[in-house]
Design an enzyme around this catalytic site. Structure first.
Site, PDB file in Angstrom:
ATOM      1  N   CYS A   7      34.017  25.169  44.453  1.00  0.00           N
ATOM      2  CA  CYS A   7      35.375  25.015  44.995  1.00  0.00           C
ATOM      3  C   CYS A   7      35.387  24.149  46.245  1.00  0.00           C
ATOM      4  O   CYS A   7      36.408  23.589  46.605  1.00  0.00           O
ATOM      5  CB  CYS A   7      35.949  26.386  45.316  1.00  0.00           C
ATOM      6  SG  CYS A   7      34.842  27.330  46.349  1.00  0.00           S
TER       7      CYS A   7
ATOM      8  N   GLU B 244      40.646  33.541  46.776  1.00  0.00           N
ATOM      9  CA  GLU B 244      39.806  32.368  47.061  1.00  0.00           C
ATOM     10  C   GLU B 244      39.987  31.434  45.875  1.00  0.00           C
ATOM     11  O   GLU B 244      39.423  31.661  44.802  1.00  0.00           O
ATOM     12  CB  GLU B 244      38.327  32.781  47.181  1.00  0.00           C
ATOM     13  CG  GLU B 244      38.023  33.678  48.350  1.00  0.00           C
ATOM     14  CD  GLU B 244      38.019  32.956  49.685  1.00  0.00           C
ATOM     15  OE1 GLU B 244      38.095  31.709  49.706  1.00  0.00           O
ATOM     16  OE2 GLU B 244      37.964  33.640  50.715  1.00  0.00           O
TER      17      GLU B 244
ATOM     18  N   GLU C 195      41.069  19.132  41.191  1.00  0.00           N
ATOM     19  CA  GLU C 195      39.602  19.190  41.285  1.00  0.00           C
ATOM     20  C   GLU C 195      38.988  18.843  39.921  1.00  0.00           C
ATOM     21  O   GLU C 195      39.389  19.375  38.895  1.00  0.00           O
ATOM     22  CB  GLU C 195      39.116  20.557  41.802  1.00  0.00           C
ATOM     23  CG  GLU C 195      39.629  21.755  41.063  1.00  0.00           C
ATOM     24  CD  GLU C 195      39.157  23.092  41.613  1.00  0.00           C
ATOM     25  OE1 GLU C 195      38.376  23.140  42.571  1.00  0.00           O
ATOM     26  OE2 GLU C 195      39.591  24.120  41.044  1.00  0.00           O
TER      27      GLU C 195
ATOM     28  N   LYS D 189      35.071  42.683  37.859  1.00  0.00           N
ATOM     29  CA  LYS D 189      35.217  41.998  36.572  1.00  0.00           C
ATOM     30  C   LYS D 189      34.627  40.593  36.702  1.00  0.00           C
ATOM     31  O   LYS D 189      35.266  39.670  37.218  1.00  0.00           O
ATOM     32  CB  LYS D 189      36.676  41.894  36.129  1.00  0.00           C
ATOM     33  CG  LYS D 189      36.766  41.537  34.651  1.00  0.00           C
ATOM     34  CD  LYS D 189      37.872  40.583  34.295  1.00  0.00           C
ATOM     35  CE  LYS D 189      37.567  39.139  34.430  1.00  0.00           C
ATOM     36  NZ  LYS D 189      36.542  38.548  33.553  1.00  0.00           N
TER      37      LYS D 189
HETATM   38  P1  NAP Z   1      39.374  31.264  36.345  1.00  0.00           P
HETATM   39  O1  NAP Z   1      39.581  30.747  34.984  1.00  0.00           O
HETATM   40  O2  NAP Z   1      40.565  31.477  37.202  1.00  0.00           O
HETATM   41  O3  NAP Z   1      38.562  32.625  36.182  1.00  0.00           O
HETATM   42  C1  NAP Z   1      38.165  33.396  37.297  1.00  0.00           C
HETATM   43  C2  NAP Z   1      38.090  34.845  36.879  1.00  0.00           C
HETATM   44  O4  NAP Z   1      39.390  35.305  36.533  1.00  0.00           O
HETATM   45  C3  NAP Z   1      37.203  35.080  35.650  1.00  0.00           C
HETATM   46  O5  NAP Z   1      36.559  36.315  35.784  1.00  0.00           O
HETATM   47  C4  NAP Z   1      38.232  35.134  34.528  1.00  0.00           C
HETATM   48  O6  NAP Z   1      37.789  35.865  33.417  1.00  0.00           O
HETATM   49  C5  NAP Z   1      39.347  35.879  35.237  1.00  0.00           C
HETATM   50  N1  NAP Z   1      40.663  35.762  34.623  1.00  0.00           N
HETATM   51  C6  NAP Z   1      41.179  34.757  33.887  1.00  0.00           C
HETATM   52  N2  NAP Z   1      42.441  35.062  33.521  1.00  0.00           N
HETATM   53  C7  NAP Z   1      42.731  36.276  34.036  1.00  0.00           C
HETATM   54  C8  NAP Z   1      43.863  37.135  34.020  1.00  0.00           C
HETATM   55  N3  NAP Z   1      44.996  36.801  33.374  1.00  0.00           N
HETATM   56  N4  NAP Z   1      43.793  38.324  34.652  1.00  0.00           N
HETATM   57  C9  NAP Z   1      42.666  38.680  35.307  1.00  0.00           C
HETATM   58  N5  NAP Z   1      41.566  37.918  35.364  1.00  0.00           N
HETATM   59  C10 NAP Z   1      41.597  36.720  34.755  1.00  0.00           C
HETATM   60  O7  NAP Z   1      38.387  30.341  37.184  1.00  0.00           O
HETATM   61  P2  NAP Z   1      36.959  29.827  36.742  1.00  0.00           P
HETATM   62  O8  NAP Z   1      37.132  28.684  35.805  1.00  0.00           O
HETATM   63  O9  NAP Z   1      36.096  30.948  36.324  1.00  0.00           O
HETATM   64  O10 NAP Z   1      36.381  29.312  38.142  1.00  0.00           O
HETATM   65  C11 NAP Z   1      36.594  28.045  38.632  1.00  0.00           C
HETATM   66  C12 NAP Z   1      37.698  28.067  39.670  1.00  0.00           C
HETATM   67  O11 NAP Z   1      37.344  28.945  40.715  1.00  0.00           O
HETATM   68  C13 NAP Z   1      37.867  26.717  40.324  1.00  0.00           C
HETATM   69  O12 NAP Z   1      39.244  26.456  40.481  1.00  0.00           O
HETATM   70  C14 NAP Z   1      37.218  26.905  41.692  1.00  0.00           C
HETATM   71  O13 NAP Z   1      37.691  26.030  42.659  1.00  0.00           O
HETATM   72  C15 NAP Z   1      37.538  28.328  41.978  1.00  0.00           C
HETATM   73  N6  NAP Z   1      36.596  28.885  42.950  1.00  0.00           N
HETATM   74  C16 NAP Z   1      37.063  29.145  44.209  1.00  0.00           C
HETATM   75  C17 NAP Z   1      36.198  29.632  45.178  1.00  0.00           C
HETATM   76  C18 NAP Z   1      36.675  29.915  46.571  1.00  0.00           C
HETATM   77  O14 NAP Z   1      35.955  30.574  47.307  1.00  0.00           O
HETATM   78  N7  NAP Z   1      37.849  29.458  46.980  1.00  0.00           N
HETATM   79  C19 NAP Z   1      34.850  29.865  44.863  1.00  0.00           C
HETATM   80  C20 NAP Z   1      34.407  29.592  43.564  1.00  0.00           C
HETATM   81  C21 NAP Z   1      35.306  29.102  42.618  1.00  0.00           C
HETATM   82  P3  NAP Z   1      37.041  35.182  32.163  1.00  0.00           P
HETATM   83  O15 NAP Z   1      36.108  34.148  32.725  1.00  0.00           O
HETATM   84  O16 NAP Z   1      36.337  36.323  31.543  1.00  0.00           O
HETATM   85  O17 NAP Z   1      38.110  34.573  31.324  1.00  0.00           O
END
Ligand code: NAP
Length: 528
Positions: free
Chosen positions: A333, A299, A430, A224
Site C-alpha cells: 500500500c 488501513e 494504485e 479473518k
Molecule cells: P481486499 O480485496 O479489500 O481484501 C482485504 C480483506 O478483506 C481480505 O481478507 C478479503 O477477503 C476481505 N474482504 C473482501 N470483501 C469483503 C467483505 N465484503 N466483507 C468483509 N471482508 C471482505 O484487499 P486485498 O486485495 O486483499 O489487498 C490489497 C489492498 O490492501 C490494496 O488496496 C492495498 O493498498 C491495501 N493495503 C493497505 C494497507 C495499509 O496499511 N493502508 C496495507 C496493506 C494493503 P478475501 O481475500 O478472502 O476475499
C-alpha cells in the site's frame, strides 16, 4: 499544523534493513497434512514438525472445519499448485467465533497488564524462534522472496514485542474538578471483541499490527485473513496457543468474505472492526459498522508519490525509489505509485534508475538472489496490463519491461515507463505491481500539486538535499507518512496510517493502543 503532518514519519536516516541474513536450512523434515501437494512438500519439508502447517480455522481454542465441510484451495502463486485446502467458513462459524471471543473477553480483560505482557512476549519469542518456517510459509502462499518474507516475520513480530511492552503503559488521567467535593478520573478500558480483517500482501504483519495492541489492551479477537494467504495466519494462531494465550482470546475464520464480514458487522458483541485492504471494501465495512455503531480503523489503499528534486543525491534517490517501488513486487500500500522527477535531473535519474531496475532478478521466491516474485494472481497481472495499455495509448513510453516475464504464470517483468501524465489510469489508481511510472515536473509548487492530486493520502517520499525544502514540502503533502531521502518507512515505533480516503486511525506506536481502548469518565464524590 494540519492533522496530516502531525503523524508523520519523516525518516532522514536509514532505519534497520528490512531484508535480513538468511540462516541455513537445517530443520528436520515435517510430517505434512495429506492435502499438501508433492511440490509444496518439497518446500515444506524444510518446515519443522512443530505443527505450524494448520489447515483448519480456530474457534474457541479448537481447530475446526467448516460446518458444511466446504473447503477452499490455497495456491502457490509461483507454480499455480494447490498447497492446501482450508475450510470455507461463513456466518455460523463466525458467530461461534464471536461468542468464544466474547466469553474469553470476560476473563482476558481482567488479567493484569503484566500478565498480558508476558503472554505476548512468549508469543513474540515463539514467532522469532520459528522465523524460518514462517518465512517459508509466506513465500509459499504469497510468493515474495524468502529473504523478504523473513524480513516480514521480523517486522510482524516487532509489533507483538512492542505491544507486550506497551501493555504496561496504559495510563488514565485525573482532571481538576469544577466542584470542590468532586474528583474526576479518566479510565482507559478495552473496547471488547475486535473483528480483524486482513489482506494477502503481508500475511503475518497485517495481523500482528492489529492483534498485538488489541490483546495488550485486554481485547479478544476474531481474525479473518485473506482466503489467498490463510496458512500464515493459522501458523501465527498456533504459536499463540503454544504461548499459552487463553482459549478463545484469538480466533481465526476464513472463507466466504462477505458472509464473515456481515456476521462481524451485525453482531452487537463485536465492538470494533479493524481492516486493512482496498478502499472499496473499507467503505463497505465503514457503512456496515454504522448499524451497531462500532469503532472502525481502516488501513486502505494508497497512491504514493515519490518526488525527486534536482538537488537530490542521485544514488540515494535511485536506491530509495527502488525500495519504495519494487518491494513485494510492487504489491504494498506504500509502494511508490508515481515517481515525479524534476526536469534538471530527469534524464540522469531515468537512466540510473532503469539500470538499477534491470538488475532485479525475477524468479521463484525460494531461489537464491531473487528480488521479484510472482504477482498474487492472474487478476493482478491483468490489472497491470490494462494500466500499461491505457498509459501507452495516452502517450507514455516503455523504457524497460512492459510485458509478462518468460517464466510464465503471474511473473511480470520489472517495468519503467516514461512520459506519464496525471490523467493516465496509472497516475490515478494504485497499480499494485512492478511498474514504475516516471512523471516530469518543473517547480516545487507543481510537484506538490501533482502529488496531492489524488483521493489517497497514505505514504509519500521525497528526495532532496535541502533541509528547508524537506520541511516545506513534507508539511504541504497530504499524506499520513512521509519518507525523506528514504524508501522504507514502516516501523513498529511510529504511527502508520493514512488521511483522505486512505483510512482512519493509526497502527503501531503508542498511538496504536488508543484504537483498542475506550475512555471512561468516573466521578467520585466526597459525600458518604
Ligand atoms: P481486499 O480485496 O479489500 O481484501 C482485504 C480483506 O478483506 C481480505 O481478507 C478479503 O477477503 C476481505 N474482504 C473482501 N470483501 C469483503 C467483505 N465484503 N466483507 C468483509 N471482508 C471482505 O484487499 P486485498 O486485495 O486483499 O489487498 C490489497 C489492498 O490492501 C490494496 O488496496 C492495498 O493498498 C491495501 N493495503 C493497505 C494497507 C495499509 O496499511 N493502508 C496495507 C496493506 C494493503 P478475501 O481475500 O478472502 O476475499
Amino acid at each position: 499544523m494540519k492533522l496530516a503532518t502531525l503523524a508523520r514519519v519523516a525518516v532522514a536516516i536509514r532505519p534497520p534493513k528490512l531484508l535480513v541474513h538468511l540462516p541455513s536450512m537445517h530443520r528436520p523434515i515435517s510430517i505434512l497434512s495429506r492435502q499438501i501437494t508433492m511440490d509444496a512438500k518439497t518446500v515444506a519439508s524444510r518446515l519443522t514438525s512443530s505443527g505450524l502447517l494448520r489447515t483448519q480455522g480456530l474457534i474457541g481454542g479448537k481447530w475446526s472445519d467448516a460446518y458444511d465441510g466446504k473447503t477452499i484451495e490455497v495456491f502457490n502463486p509461483a507454480t499455480g499448485e494447490v498447497i492446501a485446502n482450508v475450510p470455507c467458513m461463513g456466518h455460523k462459524e463466525t458467530s461461534d467465533a464471536i461468542s468464544s471471543a466474547h466469553d474469553a473477553f470476560n476473563s482476558w480483560s481482567k488479567t493484569t497488564a503484566a500478565e498480558r505482557s508476558k503472554y505476548l512476549r512468549r508469543w513474540y519469542d515463539l514467532i522469532i524462534s520459528h522465523k524460518e518456517e514462517l518465512g517459508q510459509l509466506i513465500t509459499l502462499e504469497q510468493g515474495k522472496p524468502l529473504k523478504e518474507a523473513m524480513g516480514e516475520v521480523s517486522y510482524g513480530a516487532s509489533f507483538i514485542e512492542f505491544f507486550a511492552e506497551e501493555a504496561k503503559r496504559v495510563y488514565g488521567d485525573i482532571i481538576q474538578s469544577t466542584l470542590a467535593d468532586r474528583r474526576l478520573f479518566v479510565l482507559k478500558q478495552p473496547v471488547g471483541v475486535v473483528g480483524a480483517i486482513t489482506p494477502w500482501n503481508f500475511p503475518l504483519a497485517m495481523i500482528t499490527r492489529k492483534v498485538g495492541p488489541a490483546l495488550a489492551c485486554g481485547c479478544t479477537v476474531v481474525i479473518k485473513p485473506s482466503e489467498l494467504t490463510p496458512l500464515t495466519a493459522l501458523a501465527a494462531a498456533e504459536l499463540a496457543l503454544q504461548a499459552g494465550i487463553p482459549l478463545g482470546v484469538v480466533n481465526v475464520v476464513m472463507g466466504n468474505a462477505s458472509d464473515i464480514g456481515d456476521a462481524l458487522l451485525a453482531s452487537p458483541q463485536v465492538r470494533k472492526i479493524t481492516f486493512t485492504g482496498s478502499t472499496a471494501v473499507g467503505k463497505k465495512l465503514m457503512a456496515g459498522a454504522a448499524g451497531t455503531v462500532k469503532k472502525v480503523s481502516l488501513e486502505l489503499g494508497g497512491n504514493a508519490p515519490c518526488i525527486v528534486f534536482d538537488d537530490a543525491d542521485l544514488d540515494v534517490a535511485v536506491k530509495g525509489a527502488l525500495a519504495a517501488k519494487f518491494r513485494n513486487s510492487g504489491q504494498t500500500c506504500v509502494c511508490a505509485n508515481r515517481i515525479i522527477v524534476q526536469e534538471g535531473i530527469y534524464e540522469k535519474f531515468a537512466n540510473a534508475f532503469s539500470k538499477a531496475v534491470q538488475t532485479l532478478q525475477v524468479g521463484h521466491g525460494f531461489s537464491d538472489g531473487v528480488a521479484q516474485g510472482p504477482l498474487i494472481n492472474e487478476a493482478a497481472v491483468q490489472k497491470v496490463e490494462s494500466f500499461i495499455k491505457d498509459a501507452i495509448s495516452k502517450g507514455a513510453k516503455v523504457v524497460l519491461g512492459g510485458k509478462r516475464h518468460s517464466l510464465g504464470m503471474t511473473f511480470y517483468e520489472p517495468t519503467v515507463i516514461s512520459d506519464v501524465k496525471s490523467e493516465m489510469l496509472i497516475s490515478r489508481e494504485e497499480v499494485f505491481g512492478p511498474v514504475a511510472p516516471l512523471l516530469r515536473f518543473k517547480t516545487e509548487e507543481e510537484a506538490i500539486r501533482i502529488a496531492n492530486d489524488t483521493t489517497s493520502g497514505l505514504a509519500a517520499y521525497l528526495f532532496t538535499n535541502s533541509i528547508q525544502r524537506s520541511w516545506r514540502v513534507s508539511e504541504a503533502l497530504e499524506y499520513g507518512l512521509v519518507g525523506i531521502n528514504e524508501g522504507i518507512i514502516s516501523t513498529e515505533v511510529a504511527p502508520f496510517g493514512g488521511v483522505k480516503q486512505s483510512g482512519l486511525g493509526r497502527e503501531g506506536s503508542k498511538y496504536g493502543m488508543d484504537e483498542y481502548l475506550e475512555f471512561f469518565k468516573r466521578i467520585d464524590s466526597d459525600d458518604d
